[in-house]
Design an enzyme around this catalytic site. Structure first.
Site, PDB file in Angstrom:
ATOM      1  CG  ASP A 122       8.020  -8.296 -11.901  1.00  0.00           C
ATOM      2  OD1 ASP A 122       8.619  -9.154 -12.577  1.00  0.00           O
ATOM      3  OD2 ASP A 122       8.326  -7.093 -11.939  1.00  0.00           O
ATOM      4  CE1 TYR A 124      14.445  -4.258  -6.996  1.00  0.00           C
ATOM      5  CE2 TYR A 124      14.624  -4.882  -4.678  1.00  0.00           C
ATOM      6  CZ  TYR A 124      14.831  -3.967  -5.689  1.00  0.00           C
ATOM      7  OH  TYR A 124      15.413  -2.754  -5.411  1.00  0.00           O
ATOM      8  CG  HIS A 129      17.122  -4.014 -10.708  1.00  0.00           C
ATOM      9  ND1 HIS A 129      16.982  -2.845 -11.409  1.00  0.00           N
ATOM     10  CD2 HIS A 129      15.922  -4.228 -10.095  1.00  0.00           C
ATOM     11  CE1 HIS A 129      15.759  -2.358 -11.240  1.00  0.00           C
ATOM     12  NE2 HIS A 129      15.102  -3.181 -10.446  1.00  0.00           N
ATOM     13  NE  ARG A 138      17.442   1.359   0.849  1.00  0.00           N
ATOM     14  CZ  ARG A 138      16.925   0.650  -0.148  1.00  0.00           C
ATOM     15  NH1 ARG A 138      15.780   1.011  -0.704  1.00  0.00           N
ATOM     16  NH2 ARG A 138      17.560  -0.410  -0.609  1.00  0.00           N
ATOM     17  CD  GLU A 194      11.149  -3.007 -13.236  1.00  0.00           C
ATOM     18  OE1 GLU A 194      10.728  -4.156 -13.016  1.00  0.00           O
ATOM     19  OE2 GLU A 194      11.383  -2.175 -12.347  1.00  0.00           O
ATOM     20  CD  GLU A 196      10.610  -7.792 -14.892  1.00  0.00           C
ATOM     21  OE1 GLU A 196      10.032  -8.854 -14.566  1.00  0.00           O
ATOM     22  OE2 GLU A 196      10.346  -6.684 -14.385  1.00  0.00           O
ATOM     23  CG  ASP A 228       6.706  -5.104 -14.674  1.00  0.00           C
ATOM     24  OD1 ASP A 228       5.507  -5.071 -15.008  1.00  0.00           O
ATOM     25  OD2 ASP A 228       7.084  -4.930 -13.501  1.00  0.00           O
ATOM     26  NE  ARG A 232      11.672   2.519 -12.965  1.00  0.00           N
ATOM     27  CZ  ARG A 232      11.765   1.252 -12.609  1.00  0.00           C
ATOM     28  NH1 ARG A 232      11.160   0.815 -11.527  1.00  0.00           N
ATOM     29  NH2 ARG A 232      12.445   0.399 -13.350  1.00  0.00           N
ATOM     30  CD  GLN A 235       8.412   1.505  -8.809  1.00  0.00           C
ATOM     31  OE1 GLN A 235       8.683   1.776  -9.975  1.00  0.00           O
ATOM     32  NE2 GLN A 235       9.019   0.541  -8.155  1.00  0.00           N
ATOM     33  CE1 TYR A 239       9.796   1.721  -2.089  1.00  0.00           C
ATOM     34  CE2 TYR A 239       9.375   3.980  -2.766  1.00  0.00           C
ATOM     35  CZ  TYR A 239      10.196   3.045  -2.176  1.00  0.00           C
ATOM     36  OH  TYR A 239      11.414   3.419  -1.686  1.00  0.00           O
ATOM     37  CE  LYS A 248       7.645  -1.925 -10.897  1.00  0.00           C
ATOM     38  NZ  LYS A 248       8.793  -2.313 -11.720  1.00  0.00           N
ATOM     39  CB  THR A 252       3.253  -6.710 -17.679  1.00  0.00           C
ATOM     40  OG1 THR A 252       3.291  -6.001 -16.444  1.00  0.00           O
ATOM     41  CG2 THR A 252       4.471  -7.625 -17.770  1.00  0.00           C
ATOM     42  CB  THR A 339      15.130  -4.824 -13.580  1.00  0.00           C
ATOM     43  OG1 THR A 339      13.905  -4.100 -13.599  1.00  0.00           O
ATOM     44  CG2 THR A 339      16.096  -4.192 -14.566  1.00  0.00           C
ATOM     45  CD  GLU A 353      19.101  -0.960 -12.761  1.00  0.00           C
ATOM     46  OE1 GLU A 353      20.087  -1.579 -12.304  1.00  0.00           O
ATOM     47  OE2 GLU A 353      18.171  -1.529 -13.374  1.00  0.00           O
TER      48      GLU A 353
END
Length: 407
Positions: A122, A124, A129, A138, A194, A196, A228, A232, A235, A239, A248, A252, A339, A353
């Site tokens: 998968d 990114y 996204h 962040r 997600e 995709e 997917d 959260r 994760q 992660y 994850k 899927t 995503t 999001e």
């Protein structure tokens, strides 16, 4: 002149002659899984067709298998020949009487996973996204990490938990940690999706031999829509430093129908300009993406329309990057885009999001709002694209309903 099909209603829907996606189905009378091609609201039984002399002798054995892998491994010459033959069969009325007996209504077919998944990767690949998640996680730093515009970031998933559309999704459990709370174990409280697009490898490659982005169509058989599912809260705790794992890997979901690359020829579009210029192994002689107009429905309410055309990293670049170290491809490998999100609020392809981390609940029905998925919720992802003859095709939908965690 554009060919028309003798199958009633096929020319007016998303599964006409310009599409012809492949799947695996069975029926109540014949429970053996077998390969079919969709035309309108019918499935044409390719196993039955292969018992005669319609296909060339070297192609027939592939349609006696219970998954698409054998046919996919034959490569572009076989894919194009069969597509041409099926188009002729389903458009020429001389074949109608005999071939109509090989049709099964989709409503009476039980659909299965269309191919055996060899590996699952998968990516990114959406700048929007990645930027949104950077701003959420962040807020005081650059939303994109330094490597993001130099390579398609990705991770390996669990091939064994790829399931076909309609499979119920059991809410996962795992470790979670809130900001000032101790570590706890329990069902995910921030279950997400997600939106995709996945690409299915047909022709493998040798270990130690990278694949050029310009050889994308020599290896990739087709595309499937992907959800997917993502926990959260699990994760977020796990992660760092190695990336997604249990948040994850529980499930899927992919569509029942694999859309051949040739059916997406009319959807090709110029991909976004890349700055800085990527390294040589990621440069494409003819850089393109696919203009797929996606839709996300949450309990029947459309909540987002992500645009695949804006993906920063193309499918061909993803393929090149995941083999540049010499990793081999295998028939049945699945790699997904990550995503799909666009620049507008209603184009965000994850609920993280869409609700901005749960701050802004989304209306999903009469008087109901959601931040993340609740037990009993159903999500359906769809997509449409321009066909080679200027019409519209619709990729097979992906759906799933959330079941309570197993306690």
């Amino acid at each position: 002149m554009t060919a028309t099909s003798w199958v009633e209603g096929a020319d007016d829907g998303p599964f006409g002659l310009d599409h012809l996606p492949y799947g695996v189905f069975s029926t109540a009378k014949d429970p053996a899984a077998r390969i079919g091609v969709r035309i309108g609201d019918q499935v044409l039984d390719l196993r039955a067709l292969a018992t005669g002399t319609f296909f060339l002798p070297w192609i027939r054995p592939a349609f006696h298998e219970h998954a698409l892998n054998g046919f996919m491994a034959m490569g572009p010459p076989a894919w194009r020949l069969v597509r041409h033959q099926l188009t002729e069969l389903l458009s020429d009325r001389r074949h109608q009487d005999q071939s109509a007996t090989l049709l099964t209504p989709v409503a009476k077919a039980r659909m299965h996973l269309p191919f055996h998944v060899a590996d699952y990767v998968d990516f990114y690949a959406s700048e929007e996204h990645a930027t949104n998640l950077g701003r959420l996680f962040r807020p005081d730093s650059d939303p994109l990490l330094p490597n993001w515009k130099h390579l398609p970031v990705g991770y390996h998933g669990r091939a064994g938990t790829v399931v076909p559309s309609g499979t119920p999704i059991v809410r996962p459990r795992g470790q979670r940690k809130s900001k000032d709370a101790p570590v706890e174990f329990g069902p995910s409280a921030r279950l997400d999706i997600e939106t995709e697009v996945g690409f299915v490898v047909g022709v493998g490659s040798e270990l130690g031999t990278p694949v050029s982005p310009d050889d994308f169509a020599e290896h990739v058989f087709g595309a499937v829509l992907v959800n997917d599912w993502s926990a959260r809260d699990i994760q977020a705790w796990e992660y760092v430093p190695l990336g997604p794992f249990l948040g994850k890997s529980f499930a899927t979901t992919i569509a029942h129908w694999v859309t051949p690359l040739d059916a997406l020829a009319g959807a090709k579009t110029a991909a976004p300009l890349q700055d800085p210029e990527p390294l040589a192994y990621l440069q494409e002689a003819a850089r393109f993406g696919y203009d797929l107009r996606m839709s996300v429905r949450w309990n029947g309410t459309e909540v987002a329309r992500p645009p695949f055309a804006g993906m920063y990293w193309t499918p061909a670049q993803m393929l090149a990057h995941m083999t540049v170290n010499g990793a081999s491809l295998r028939t049945g490998d699945l790699f997904a885009s990550g995503t799909v999100s666009g620049p507008e609020p209603d184009q965000r392809g994850s609920f993280l999001e869409l609700t901005w981390g749960g701050r802004d609940p989304v209306a999903v029905g009469e008087g109901e709002e959601r931040q993340f998925l609740e037990d009993g919720d159903t999500v359906v992802i769809g997509a449409t694209a321009r066909s080679v003859n200027g019409g519209e095709i619709g990729l097979g939908e992906v759906s799933g309903t959330i079941l309570p965690a197993v306690i």
